[in-house]
Design a protein around this motif. Structure first.
Motif, PDB file in Angstrom:
ATOM      1  N   UNK A   1       9.855  -7.562   3.076  1.00  0.00           N
ATOM      2  CA  UNK A   1      10.791  -8.598   3.518  1.00  0.00           C
ATOM      3  C   UNK A   1      10.875  -8.683   5.035  1.00  0.00           C
ATOM      4  N   UNK A   2      10.375  -7.670   5.723  1.00  0.00           N
ATOM      5  CA  UNK A   2      10.282  -7.732   7.181  1.00  0.00           C
ATOM      6  C   UNK A   2       8.805  -7.724   7.596  1.00  0.00           C
ATOM      7  N   UNK A   3       7.961  -8.250   6.669  1.00  0.00           N
ATOM      8  CA  UNK A   3       6.525  -8.426   6.905  1.00  0.00           C
ATOM      9  C   UNK A   3       5.797  -7.112   7.190  1.00  0.00           C
ATOM     10  N   UNK A   4       6.179  -6.062   6.477  1.00  0.00           N
ATOM     11  CA  UNK A   4       5.516  -4.761   6.605  1.00  0.00           C
ATOM     12  C   UNK A   4       4.862  -4.400   5.279  1.00  0.00           C
ATOM     13  N   UNK A   5       3.568  -4.121   5.308  1.00  0.00           N
ATOM     14  CA  UNK A   5       2.826  -3.717   4.115  1.00  0.00           C
ATOM     15  C   UNK A   5       3.040  -2.219   3.894  1.00  0.00           C
TER      16      UNK A   5
ATOM     17  N   UNK B   1       7.874  -4.615  -3.824  1.00  0.00           N
ATOM     18  CA  UNK B   1       6.698  -3.822  -3.442  1.00  0.00           C
ATOM     19  C   UNK B   1       5.459  -4.203  -4.249  1.00  0.00           C
ATOM     20  N   UNK B   2       5.693  -4.927  -5.353  1.00  0.00           N
ATOM     21  CA  UNK B   2       4.589  -5.360  -6.212  1.00  0.00           C
ATOM     22  C   UNK B   2       4.333  -6.861  -6.126  1.00  0.00           C
ATOM     23  N   UNK B   3       4.943  -7.518  -5.146  1.00  0.00           N
ATOM     24  CA  UNK B   3       4.717  -8.948  -4.954  1.00  0.00           C
ATOM     25  C   UNK B   3       5.408  -9.835  -5.972  1.00  0.00           C
TER      26      UNK B   3
ATOM     27  N   UNK C   1       0.833  -1.202   0.000  1.00  0.00           N
ATOM     28  CA  UNK C   1       0.000   0.000   0.000  1.00  0.00           C
ATOM     29  C   UNK C   1       0.869   1.255   0.000  1.00  0.00           C
ATOM     30  N   UNK C   2       0.405   2.278  -0.712  1.00  0.00           N
ATOM     31  CA  UNK C   2       1.108   3.563  -0.691  1.00  0.00           C
ATOM     32  C   UNK C   2       1.116   4.114   0.722  1.00  0.00           C
ATOM     33  N   UNK C   3       2.150   4.869   1.014  1.00  0.00           N
ATOM     34  CA  UNK C   3       2.292   5.462   2.343  1.00  0.00           C
ATOM     35  C   UNK C   3       1.867   6.926   2.278  1.00  0.00           C
ATOM     36  N   UNK C   4       1.413   7.447   3.411  1.00  0.00           N
ATOM     37  CA  UNK C   4       1.012   8.852   3.472  1.00  0.00           C
ATOM     38  C   UNK C   4       2.002   9.623   4.342  1.00  0.00           C
ATOM     39  N   UNK C   5       2.120  10.907   4.020  1.00  0.00           N
ATOM     40  CA  UNK C   5       3.039  11.785   4.748  1.00  0.00           C
ATOM     41  C   UNK C   5       2.262  12.761   5.603  1.00  0.00           C
ATOM     42  N   UNK C   6       2.839  13.198   6.714  1.00  0.00           N
ATOM     43  CA  UNK C   6       4.146  12.783   7.199  1.00  0.00           C
ATOM     44  C   UNK C   6       4.120  11.342   7.693  1.00  0.00           C
ATOM     45  N   UNK C   7       5.280  10.671   7.568  1.00  0.00           N
ATOM     46  CA  UNK C   7       5.371   9.294   8.042  1.00  0.00           C
ATOM     47  C   UNK C   7       5.256   9.274   9.562  1.00  0.00           C
TER      48      UNK C   7
END
Length: 185
Positions: free
Chosen positions: A65-69, A158-160, A20-26
């Motif tokens: 790779x560290x199980x974070x979406x 990031x795209x599986x 999923x895209x991330x939103x800012x601010x992180x």
């Protein structure tokens, strides 16, 4: 600090999911994740750290790779001109690429794949990429050589997509049209 036990292995569902895209601010947690990803690849190229923490060397690592979406990855390497390349990319995209392709003649590897999977992985020789640094500033980079290959490998995460998905199943070492091998690894 990320250790090998924190890295999910081939077959884990996080590696086949589009992030999923991330939103800012992180968030503080996402900023820490960005720092931890970069710290891992830097540490993994230091022989003392590799020995002390039993970590595998790598030039890139992606959040899945560290199980974070999270749509984020880190790259750290020394390029063809002996310049240090060190960054975290958030919500990265490739906006243009060369027609010419390349591949690492010895093949690609992955921190999430424990066995050696032989074969050529076709990649674009040059790419133009956009995205954001963890502080929210936008970037636009023109990349070539190993940096371009690493960017494409991590973006695939990031795209599986796994690197071996690109290998010719019938003939793993088949010639790749319009491709020049990349041999400096």
């Amino acid at each position: 600090m990320i250790l090998m036990k924190d890295i999910v292995r081939d077959g884990h569902p996080a590696l086949r999911k589009k992030t999923s895209n991330m939103t800012f601010p992180l968030s503080a947690a996402d900023q820490q994740l960005a720092a931890d990803l970069l710290e891992y690849v830097i540490n993994s190229q230091d022989d003392e750290m590799v020995e002390m923490y039993k970590i595998r060397p790598g030039i890139g690592i992606a959040a899945p790779q560290v199980n974070e979406d999270k749509r984020m990855f880190a790259i750290y390497l020394i390029d063809e001109e002996d310049k240090e390349v060190s960054f975290v990319a958030v919500n990265p995209k490739i906006i243009s690429h060369s027609v010419e392709k390349t591949y690492i003649s010895s093949g690609e590897g992955c921190l999430s794949v424990d066995e050696v999977i032989e074969g050529y992985v076709p990649r674009y020789t040059r790419i133009t990429a956009t995205g954001f640094h963890p502080d929210g500033t936008a970037f636009k980079m023109r990349l070539k050589g190993l940096t371009a290959i690493a960017f494409q490998h991590e973006l695939d995460h990031l795209n599986g997509v796994m690197f071996y998905d690109h290998i010719n199943k019938v003939n793993p070492f088949a010639d790749i049209p319009d491709a020049v091998p990349y041999d400096r690894v």
